[in-house]
Motif scaffolding. Structure first.
Motif, PDB file in Angstrom:
ATOM      1  N   THR A  71     -80.355  -4.275  70.804  1.00  0.00           N
ATOM      2  CA  THR A  71     -81.336  -4.278  71.892  1.00  0.00           C
ATOM      3  C   THR A  71     -82.356  -3.170  71.662  1.00  0.00           C
ATOM      4  OG1 THR A  71     -80.129  -2.705  73.309  1.00  0.00           O
ATOM      5  CG2 THR A  71     -79.535  -5.042  73.498  1.00  0.00           C
ATOM      6  N   THR A  72     -83.535  -3.379  72.201  1.00  0.00           N
ATOM      7  CA  THR A  72     -84.584  -2.361  72.141  1.00  0.00           C
ATOM      8  C   THR A  72     -85.666  -2.691  73.158  1.00  0.00           C
ATOM      9  OG1 THR A  72     -86.204  -1.249  70.714  1.00  0.00           O
ATOM     10  CG2 THR A  72     -85.844  -3.598  70.337  1.00  0.00           C
ATOM     11  N   ARG A  73     -86.377  -1.688  73.604  1.00  0.00           N
ATOM     12  CA  ARG A  73     -87.542  -1.897  74.476  1.00  0.00           C
ATOM     13  C   ARG A  73     -88.836  -1.867  73.668  1.00  0.00           C
ATOM     14  NH1 ARG A  73     -86.656  -1.916  79.863  1.00  0.00           N
ATOM     15  NH2 ARG A  73     -84.637  -1.147  80.629  1.00  0.00           N
ATOM     16  N   ASN A  74     -88.701  -1.575  72.367  1.00  0.00           N
ATOM     17  CA  ASN A  74     -89.883  -1.494  71.517  1.00  0.00           C
ATOM     18  C   ASN A  74     -90.198  -2.846  70.898  1.00  0.00           C
ATOM     19  OD1 ASN A  74     -90.351   1.519  71.546  1.00  0.00           O
ATOM     20  ND2 ASN A  74     -88.235   1.460  70.808  1.00  0.00           N
ATOM     21  N   ASN A  75     -91.403  -2.994  70.404  1.00  0.00           N
ATOM     22  CA  ASN A  75     -91.844  -4.236  69.770  1.00  0.00           C
ATOM     23  C   ASN A  75     -91.532  -4.164  68.273  1.00  0.00           C
ATOM     24  OD1 ASN A  75     -93.011  -6.690  69.272  1.00  0.00           O
ATOM     25  ND2 ASN A  75     -95.118  -5.915  69.308  1.00  0.00           N
ATOM     26  N   LEU A  76     -90.303  -4.529  67.909  1.00  0.00           N
ATOM     27  CA  LEU A  76     -89.879  -4.470  66.513  1.00  0.00           C
ATOM     28  C   LEU A  76     -90.027  -5.821  65.841  1.00  0.00           C
ATOM     29  CD1 LEU A  76     -86.589  -2.345  66.704  1.00  0.00           C
ATOM     30  CD2 LEU A  76     -88.893  -1.572  66.180  1.00  0.00           C
ATOM     31  N   SER A  77     -90.084  -5.805  64.520  1.00  0.00           N
ATOM     32  CA  SER A  77     -90.128  -7.041  63.747  1.00  0.00           C
ATOM     33  C   SER A  77     -88.793  -7.773  63.882  1.00  0.00           C
ATOM     34  CB  SER A  77     -90.397  -6.738  62.273  1.00  0.00           C
ATOM     35  OG  SER A  77     -90.134  -7.867  61.474  1.00  0.00           O
ATOM     36  N   PRO A  78     -88.787  -9.009  64.388  1.00  0.00           N
ATOM     37  CA  PRO A  78     -87.514  -9.739  64.530  1.00  0.00           C
ATOM     38  C   PRO A  78     -86.785  -9.914  63.209  1.00  0.00           C
ATOM     39  CG  PRO A  78     -89.254 -10.823  65.790  1.00  0.00           C
ATOM     40  CD  PRO A  78     -89.918  -9.770  64.948  1.00  0.00           C
ATOM     41  N   SER A  79     -87.516 -10.222  62.152  1.00  0.00           N
ATOM     42  CA  SER A  79     -86.850 -10.442  60.862  1.00  0.00           C
ATOM     43  C   SER A  79     -86.181  -9.164  60.366  1.00  0.00           C
ATOM     44  CB  SER A  79     -87.859 -10.944  59.819  1.00  0.00           C
ATOM     45  OG  SER A  79     -88.932 -10.037  59.676  1.00  0.00           O
ATOM     46  N   LEU A  80     -86.784  -8.011  60.659  1.00  0.00           N
ATOM     47  CA  LEU A  80     -86.190  -6.729  60.259  1.00  0.00           C
ATOM     48  C   LEU A  80     -84.850  -6.517  60.956  1.00  0.00           C
ATOM     49  CD1 LEU A  80     -86.302  -3.840  58.992  1.00  0.00           C
ATOM     50  CD2 LEU A  80     -87.532  -3.139  61.044  1.00  0.00           C
ATOM     51  N   VAL A  81     -84.821  -6.741  62.268  1.00  0.00           N
ATOM     52  CA  VAL A  81     -83.600  -6.479  63.036  1.00  0.00           C
ATOM     53  C   VAL A  81     -82.513  -7.499  62.694  1.00  0.00           C
ATOM     54  CG1 VAL A  81     -82.640  -6.183  65.351  1.00  0.00           C
ATOM     55  CG2 VAL A  81     -84.995  -5.492  64.887  1.00  0.00           C
ATOM     56  N   LEU A  82     -82.880  -8.763  62.539  1.00  0.00           N
ATOM     57  CA  LEU A  82     -81.889  -9.784  62.199  1.00  0.00           C
ATOM     58  C   LEU A  82     -81.287  -9.525  60.821  1.00  0.00           C
ATOM     59  CD1 LEU A  82     -83.694 -12.981  63.548  1.00  0.00           C
ATOM     60  CD2 LEU A  82     -81.857 -11.688  64.632  1.00  0.00           C
ATOM     61  N   GLU A  83     -82.116  -9.093  59.880  1.00  0.00           N
ATOM     62  CA  GLU A  83     -81.608  -8.745  58.547  1.00  0.00           C
ATOM     63  C   GLU A  83     -80.676  -7.531  58.637  1.00  0.00           C
ATOM     64  OE1 GLU A  83     -80.956  -8.668  54.426  1.00  0.00           O
ATOM     65  OE2 GLU A  83     -81.732 -10.239  55.759  1.00  0.00           O
ATOM     66  N   LEU A  84     -81.020  -6.562  59.489  1.00  0.00           N
ATOM     67  CA  LEU A  84     -80.170  -5.392  59.681  1.00  0.00           C
ATOM     68  C   LEU A  84     -78.797  -5.803  60.217  1.00  0.00           C
ATOM     69  CD1 LEU A  84     -79.580  -2.344  59.918  1.00  0.00           C
ATOM     70  CD2 LEU A  84     -80.713  -2.405  62.168  1.00  0.00           C
ATOM     71  N   LEU A  85     -78.780  -6.704  61.193  1.00  0.00           N
ATOM     72  CA  LEU A  85     -77.508  -7.155  61.765  1.00  0.00           C
ATOM     73  C   LEU A  85     -76.650  -7.853  60.710  1.00  0.00           C
ATOM     74  CD1 LEU A  85     -78.747  -8.524  65.224  1.00  0.00           C
ATOM     75  CD2 LEU A  85     -77.515  -6.394  64.787  1.00  0.00           C
ATOM     76  N   GLN A  86     -77.284  -8.675  59.861  1.00  0.00           N
ATOM     77  CA  GLN A  86     -76.539  -9.342  58.799  1.00  0.00           C
ATOM     78  C   GLN A  86     -75.958  -8.319  57.814  1.00  0.00           C
ATOM     79  OE1 GLN A  86     -75.664 -12.390  58.485  1.00  0.00           O
ATOM     80  NE2 GLN A  86     -77.108 -13.743  59.508  1.00  0.00           N
ATOM     81  N   ARG A  87     -76.747  -7.301  57.507  1.00  0.00           N
ATOM     82  CA  ARG A  87     -76.278  -6.291  56.550  1.00  0.00           C
ATOM     83  C   ARG A  87     -75.156  -5.444  57.135  1.00  0.00           C
ATOM     84  NH1 ARG A  87     -81.022  -3.933  52.660  1.00  0.00           N
ATOM     85  NH2 ARG A  87     -82.020  -5.931  52.144  1.00  0.00           N
ATOM     86  N   ILE A  88     -75.242  -5.136  58.425  1.00  0.00           N
ATOM     87  CA  ILE A  88     -74.163  -4.378  59.066  1.00  0.00           C
ATOM     88  C   ILE A  88     -72.873  -5.192  59.024  1.00  0.00           C
ATOM     89  CG2 ILE A  88     -73.326  -3.487  61.282  1.00  0.00           C
ATOM     90  CD1 ILE A  88     -76.176  -2.623  61.914  1.00  0.00           C
ATOM     91  N   ALA A  89     -72.975  -6.500  59.311  1.00  0.00           N
ATOM     92  CA  ALA A  89     -71.795  -7.363  59.249  1.00  0.00           C
ATOM     93  C   ALA A  89     -71.203  -7.367  57.848  1.00  0.00           C
ATOM     94  CB  ALA A  89     -72.167  -8.777  59.686  1.00  0.00           C
ATOM     95  N   ARG A  90     -72.067  -7.409  56.847  1.00  0.00           N
ATOM     96  CA  ARG A  90     -71.592  -7.442  55.460  1.00  0.00           C
ATOM     97  C   ARG A  90     -70.936  -6.115  55.074  1.00  0.00           C
ATOM     98  NH1 ARG A  90     -75.823  -9.808  51.473  1.00  0.00           N
ATOM     99  NH2 ARG A  90     -75.174 -11.657  52.628  1.00  0.00           N
ATOM    100  N   VAL A  91     -71.519  -5.004  55.483  1.00  0.00           N
ATOM    101  CA  VAL A  91     -70.945  -3.690  55.165  1.00  0.00           C
ATOM    102  C   VAL A  91     -69.572  -3.548  55.812  1.00  0.00           C
ATOM    103  CG1 VAL A  91     -71.163  -1.224  55.635  1.00  0.00           C
ATOM    104  CG2 VAL A  91     -73.102  -2.480  54.730  1.00  0.00           C
ATOM    105  N   ILE A  92     -69.468  -3.940  57.083  1.00  0.00           N
ATOM    106  CA  ILE A  92     -68.179  -3.849  57.776  1.00  0.00           C
ATOM    107  C   ILE A  92     -67.141  -4.715  57.075  1.00  0.00           C
ATOM    108  CG2 ILE A  92     -66.986  -4.375  59.936  1.00  0.00           C
ATOM    109  CD1 ILE A  92     -69.528  -3.585  61.430  1.00  0.00           C
ATOM    110  N   LYS A  93     -67.551  -5.910  56.651  1.00  0.00           N
ATOM    111  CA  LYS A  93     -66.626  -6.795  55.949  1.00  0.00           C
ATOM    112  C   LYS A  93     -66.200  -6.204  54.620  1.00  0.00           C
ATOM    113  CE  LYS A  93     -65.440 -10.421  53.214  1.00  0.00           C
ATOM    114  NZ  LYS A  93     -65.560 -10.619  51.774  1.00  0.00           N
ATOM    115  N   ASP A  94     -67.125  -5.546  53.917  1.00  0.00           N
ATOM    116  CA  ASP A  94     -66.780  -4.921  52.639  1.00  0.00           C
ATOM    117  C   ASP A  94     -65.671  -3.889  52.807  1.00  0.00           C
ATOM    118  OD1 ASP A  94     -68.525  -6.399  51.113  1.00  0.00           O
ATOM    119  OD2 ASP A  94     -70.143  -4.931  51.211  1.00  0.00           O
ATOM    120  N   TYR A  95     -65.681  -3.175  53.930  1.00  0.00           N
ATOM    121  CA  TYR A  95     -64.705  -2.111  54.145  1.00  0.00           C
ATOM    122  C   TYR A  95     -63.420  -2.603  54.797  1.00  0.00           C
ATOM    123  CZ  TYR A  95     -67.639   1.737  52.638  1.00  0.00           C
ATOM    124  OH  TYR A  95     -68.373   2.598  51.865  1.00  0.00           O
ATOM    125  N   LEU A  96     -63.519  -3.632  55.662  1.00  0.00           N
ATOM    126  CA  LEU A  96     -62.341  -4.086  56.402  1.00  0.00           C
ATOM    127  C   LEU A  96     -61.599  -5.223  55.713  1.00  0.00           C
ATOM    128  CD1 LEU A  96     -63.501  -4.059  60.134  1.00  0.00           C
ATOM    129  CD2 LEU A  96     -62.811  -2.182  58.654  1.00  0.00           C
TER     130      LEU A  96
END
Length: 451
Positions: A71-96
C-alpha cells in the motif's frame, strides 16, 4: 516508496505485516480483503492488481494462493510495485524452500529479517538472493513438502519423473546436505505457456507461445556457465512455419519473434554459436524470456457440439484428442464450457472404463466442468452431457453456449522445439562434476475453442 507490506491467506488471515511509514491506517489489510472478496465494479468479478480506496493505492499479486500486498499514498509506477512483490515472493521462497502459509508462519523470524534487508523505510534496498546471504543469519525451519505447494513451475516435476529429484526444487539456498556439505547442482527449466484459439470448424485462428528459461543454482563459488541453444535458432519474423512439429526432440528451425535476457547473461558468442555465458546468482531467476507468434502444432484438438434433443432438452458432446507422442503424459487437465443461462440440470455420461475423471455442473454461473487426472499422448476422450432447460431456446442454441476453454500441464514437452543442447560448468578441480538438470514443461495460458 511503500507504506505497508503484508501477506494474506485465502481466508484473509494476516500472516506477515510490516508497516514501513505509518501513514496508512492499521486496518488496511481488512479493507483490502473485503474489497477484493466482494469486488463488483466495472462488471468484473475479480479485482484488478491495482486499485484505490479512500486515497490509498493497493497493489497485489497472488502466488500459490497467498496474496502479497503493498500500500502507498504516493503515485508509484504499478509495474514497479508488482515486480517488487513478485521478487519478494521469490526471495522468500529461495530461503524457505517452499512458499506456503505453514512455512511463513514457522519461519516468521526469518521472513521479517528478510523484509528488513529488502526494504528500509519503504525504499527498496535489494532483492538479490545472493546479496542478502551476507546479512541473513537465521536458518529456515523446513516444512513437509508433501503437504505444501511449491512456488514456480519446477514444482510440476515432483509428480514422478525418476530422473528428477523432487526435493531439489524445494531446497533452501542456505540449506546443506547431512554432514554439512552442500550438494552441487543446477536446474534449468524451459517453461512455455501457450495461447491458442480454434474456430468452430477446428482451424487455428490465433496462436502464441510465451516462454522462459528459468535457472536455479546451488553451485558454490558461482562458476561460469555456458548454456547452448539450438544452432538453427533465429530471431525475428519470417514466412516459415513450424507446424511440422513432432515432439520435444524434433528437428527444424526455431524462430523467435523477440526475446530478452537477464542482466548477468553475456551475449558475446550468441550470434555465432547461440551460446549464453553467465555467472549465476543464488536463487531462481529467468535467464531468457521469449515470444513466438508463428503457427505451431497444438498439443490438443477440441471438438464440441451442442444441439437440441427435444422439448426443454439439449445435448453436449466434447471430444479431446491428444496430438503429442505416447511417451508423454499431460496432467491436471480441466475443460470448461458455459451453458445456456436457462439450464437447470445436467446429466453426464463418461466413456466406458474412464478412470481419474470428474464432472460437475456449476449452477451459480451455469458452467460445465470436466476434470481429467492425466491424458496419454495419442489418446482420445469423450464426454456427453444431457441438459434439462427451464425454457425453449431463443434461437440458435449454439450462440447461447461456449466457448470451450481448457487448462493443462505437459511435462517434458515444448511445442517451440527450443532446446538446451548442453550445459557446461567451469571446473574448479578435475573431480568437480555437479549435477545438471534440464527440464521442459508446457502449460495452457488461454486455450479456447469456439462452438
Amino acid at each position: 516508496m511503500i507504506s505497508q507490506f503484508f501477506v494474506l491467506s485465502q481466508r484473509g488471515d494476516n500472516i506477515v505485516f510490516r508497516d514501513c511509514r505509518g501513514d496508512v491506517q492499521k486496518n488496511s489489510a481488512e479493507i483490502f480483503f473485503r474489497k477484493v472478496k466482494f469486488w463488483k465494479e466495472d462488471d468484473k468479478e475479480e479485482a484488478p492488481p491495482v486499485f484505490n480506496v479512500d486515497g490509498v493505492n493497493y497493489f497485489h499479486v497472488k502466488v500459490v494462493g497467498l496474496l502479497f500486498v503493498a500500500t502507498t499514498r504516493n503515485n508509484l509506477s504499478p509495474s514497479l510495485v508488482l515486480e517488487l512483490l513478485q521478487r519478494i515472493a521469490r526471495v522468500i521462497k529461495d530461503y524457505l524452500c517452499v512458499l506456503s502459509e505453514e512455512s511463513l508462519r514457522k519461519n516468521f523470524v526469518l521472513v521479517y529479517e528478510l523484509l528488513d534487508e529488502v526494504m528500509d523505510f519503504g525504499y527498496v534496498q535489494t532483492t538479490s538472493t545472493e546479496v542478502l546471504k551476507s546479512y541473513i543469519f537465521n536458518e529456515p525451519i523446513v516444512v513437509d513438502t508433501d503437504r505444501s505447494t511449491p512456488l514456480g513451475p519446477a514444482a510440476l516435476f515432483m509428480q514422478g519423473a525418476k530422473r528428477m529429484p523432487g526435493m531439489a526444487v524445494t531446497k533452501s539456498v542456505v540449506a546443506h546436505e547431512p554432514g554439512g556439505r552442500k550438494r552441487e547442482e543446477i536446474f534449468v527449466d524451459i517453461i512455455e505457456k501457450i495461447s491458442v484459439t480454434f474456430s468452430s470448424s477446428g482451424y487455428i485462428l490465433t496462436s502464441e507461445i510465451d516462454g522462459t528459461i528459468q535457472m536455479k543454482s546451488y553451485l558454490t563459488g558461482n562458476p561460469e556457465i555456458r548454456l547452448a541453444l539450438n544452432d538453427d535458432l533465429s530471431i525475428g519474423r519470417s514466412g516459415r512455419s513450424i507446424y511440422d512439429y513432432s515432439g520435444s526432440s524434433g528437428t527444424g528451425s526455431v524462430i523467435l519473434d523477440d526475446c530478452n535476457f537477464h542482466e548477468s547473461v553475456h551475449l558475446d558468442n550468441f550470434d555465432v554459436d547461440r551460446t549464453l555465458t553467465l555467472v549465476p546468482s543464488d536463487g531462481e531467476f529467468p535467464v531468457m524470456n521469449y515470444r513466438i507468434t508463428q503457427e505451431f502444432k497444438p498439443p490438443f484438438r477440441i471438438n464440441s457440439l451442442i444441439e437440441e434433443a427435444g422439448p426443454l432438452k439439449a445435448e453436449v458432446i466434447l471430444k479431446i484428442y491428444a496430438e503429442f507422442p505416447s511417451s508423454i503424459t499431460a496432467n491436471t487437465i480441466v475443460v470448461e464450457m458455459p451453458l445456456p443461462t436457462y439450464t437447470t440440470r445436467v446429466n453426464f455420461e463418461l466413456e466406458p472404463g474412464a478412470v481419474g475423471q470428474m464432472t460437475d455442473f456449476k449452477e451459480s454461473n451455469r458452467r460445465l466442468e470436466w476434470s481429467l487426472k492425466k491424458i496419454v499422448g495419442g489418446s482420445e476422450h469423450t464426454l456427453r452431457a444431457k441438459l434439462t432447460c427451464s425454457q425453449e431456446s431463443h434461437g440458435n442454441i449454439t450462440k447461447e453456449a461456449g466457448p470451450v476453454s481448457m487448462t493443462f500441464t505437459i511435462p517434458m514437452y515444448n511445442p517451440s522445439r527450443l532446446q538446451v543442447k548442453y550445459l557446461q560448468i567451469a571446473k574448479k578441480t578435475k573431480t568437480y562434476n555437479p549435477y545438471r538438470w534440464v527440464r521442459y514443461v508446457t502449460q495452457a495460458n488461454s486455450y479456447v475453442a469456439r462452438i
